[in-house]
Design a protein around this motif. Structure first.
Motif, PDB file in Angstrom:
ATOM      1  N   GLU A  61       0.825  -1.200   0.000  1.00 39.28           N
ATOM      2  CA  GLU A  61       0.000   0.000   0.000  1.00 39.28           C
ATOM      3  C   GLU A  61       0.863   1.255   0.000  1.00 39.28           C
ATOM      4  O   GLU A  61       0.643   2.181  -0.776  1.00 39.28           O
ATOM      5  CB  GLU A  61      -0.944   0.013   1.219  1.00 39.28           C
ATOM      6  N   GLU A  62       1.864   1.268   0.889  1.00 40.98           N
ATOM      7  CA  GLU A  62       2.747   2.437   0.982  1.00 40.98           C
ATOM      8  C   GLU A  62       3.543   2.621  -0.315  1.00 40.98           C
ATOM      9  O   GLU A  62       3.753   3.746  -0.787  1.00 40.98           O
ATOM     10  CB  GLU A  62       3.712   2.284   2.161  1.00 40.98           C
ATOM     11  N   MET A 114      -7.406   1.774  -7.117  1.00 48.03           N
ATOM     12  CA  MET A 114      -7.162   2.156  -5.727  1.00 48.03           C
ATOM     13  C   MET A 114      -8.463   2.267  -4.945  1.00 48.03           C
ATOM     14  O   MET A 114      -8.552   1.856  -3.789  1.00 48.03           O
ATOM     15  CB  MET A 114      -6.416   3.495  -5.665  1.00 48.03           C
ATOM     16  N   HIS A 117      -9.757  -0.763  -3.355  1.00 48.33           N
ATOM     17  CA  HIS A 117      -8.916  -1.342  -2.310  1.00 48.33           C
ATOM     18  C   HIS A 117      -8.903  -0.364  -1.128  1.00 48.33           C
ATOM     19  O   HIS A 117      -8.087   0.564  -1.102  1.00 48.33           O
ATOM     20  CB  HIS A 117      -7.484  -1.573  -2.812  1.00 48.33           C
ATOM     21  N   LYS A 119      -7.864  -0.229   1.942  1.00 46.05           N
ATOM     22  CA  LYS A 119      -6.635   0.044   2.678  1.00 46.05           C
ATOM     23  C   LYS A 119      -5.703   0.945   1.868  1.00 46.05           C
ATOM     24  O   LYS A 119      -5.082   1.869   2.406  1.00 46.05           O
ATOM     25  CB  LYS A 119      -5.926  -1.261   3.033  1.00 46.05           C
ATOM     26  N   LEU A 120      -5.611   0.699   0.576  1.00 48.50           N
ATOM     27  CA  LEU A 120      -4.759   1.497  -0.288  1.00 48.50           C
ATOM     28  C   LEU A 120      -5.297   2.917  -0.419  1.00 48.50           C
ATOM     29  O   LEU A 120      -4.548   3.889  -0.329  1.00 48.50           O
ATOM     30  CB  LEU A 120      -4.655   0.827  -1.664  1.00 48.50           C
ATOM     31  N   GLU A 123      -4.627   4.819   2.725  1.00 50.65           N
ATOM     32  CA  GLU A 123      -3.229   5.228   2.802  1.00 50.65           C
ATOM     33  C   GLU A 123      -2.981   6.451   1.929  1.00 50.65           C
ATOM     34  O   GLU A 123      -2.327   7.414   2.342  1.00 50.65           O
ATOM     35  CB  GLU A 123      -2.324   4.071   2.362  1.00 50.65           C
TER      36      GLU A 123
END
Length: 199
Positions: A61-62, A114, A117, A119-120, A123
């Motif tokens: 993700e980061e 993105m 998703h 979590k992505l 972030e």
């Protein structure tokens, strides 16, 4: 010298990071979905070890957030002391980012993926969008303090009034024009008000 760990040279770190970012972009351009990319695959494509990636990013993700940030136009510097002038710079940056995304099929595809998703997207929102919003709010506060904007309105509402039209044009209406003078027109309309002039 036993026990001494030599840190990689700064230029080697920069080169490795560039290779990793380029590897992700190349894989996405080749049609690989974000969900299908593994750290192993990225490392192999970049010609580095997995440990090299994990030294810089804690997970996919980061890493993906930095890939998107790398593909976007760089945020312009602002004075940090001006109000309305800094607001104008940041709004213009929103316009040019909108243009960049429209001209990049890859960026359009990445943003679409993105958003599926959580979590992505969280972030990206936390590390990219949130700091931009904080910077805009600070510029609004400076403009209010300088007497450039009314002081009897909620600062967050004022910020939304400036940002809203740009978000509509760049995100919600991808076919809407983004002319060079759009920011100036938005600011002029807000400062002048929308009520008709009474004689």
């Amino acid at each position: 010298m036993r026990g001494h760990v030599f840190a990689p040279a700064p230029h080697a770190v920069v080169e490795a990071e560039r290779a990793i970012l380029d590897a992700v972009i190349a894989l996405l351009e080749a049609g690989e979905p974000l969900a299908g990319l593994s750290i192993e695959r990225i490392a192999r494509t970049a010609g580095v070890g997995k440990a090299t990636i994990y030294r810089r990013w804690s997970g996919k993700e980061e890493l993906f957030v930095d890939v998107v940030r790398d593909m976007e136009p760089t945020d312009p510097p602002v004075s940090g002391t001006a109000g309305l002038a800094d607001l104008r710079v940041m709004l213009e940056s929103m316009r040019t980012r909108g243009l960049a995304q429209r001209s990049s099929v890859l960026l359009v595809n990445i943003f679409a993926q993105m958003k599926s998703h959580p979590k992505l997207w969280q972030e990206y929102s936390g590390t990219v969008i949130a700091p931009r919003r904080v910077a805009m709010l600070e510029a609004v506060r400076r403009a209010v303090a300088a007497g450039e904007l009314r002081d009897d309105l909620d600062v967050e509402l004022i910020d939304d009034l400036f940002v809203g039209p740009m978000l509509v044009r760049t995100v919600h209406r991808p076919d809407a024009p983004l002319p060079d003078d759009l920011v100036d027109r938005v600011i002029a309309a807000l400062l002048g008000g929308l009520a008709p002039v009474r004689v």
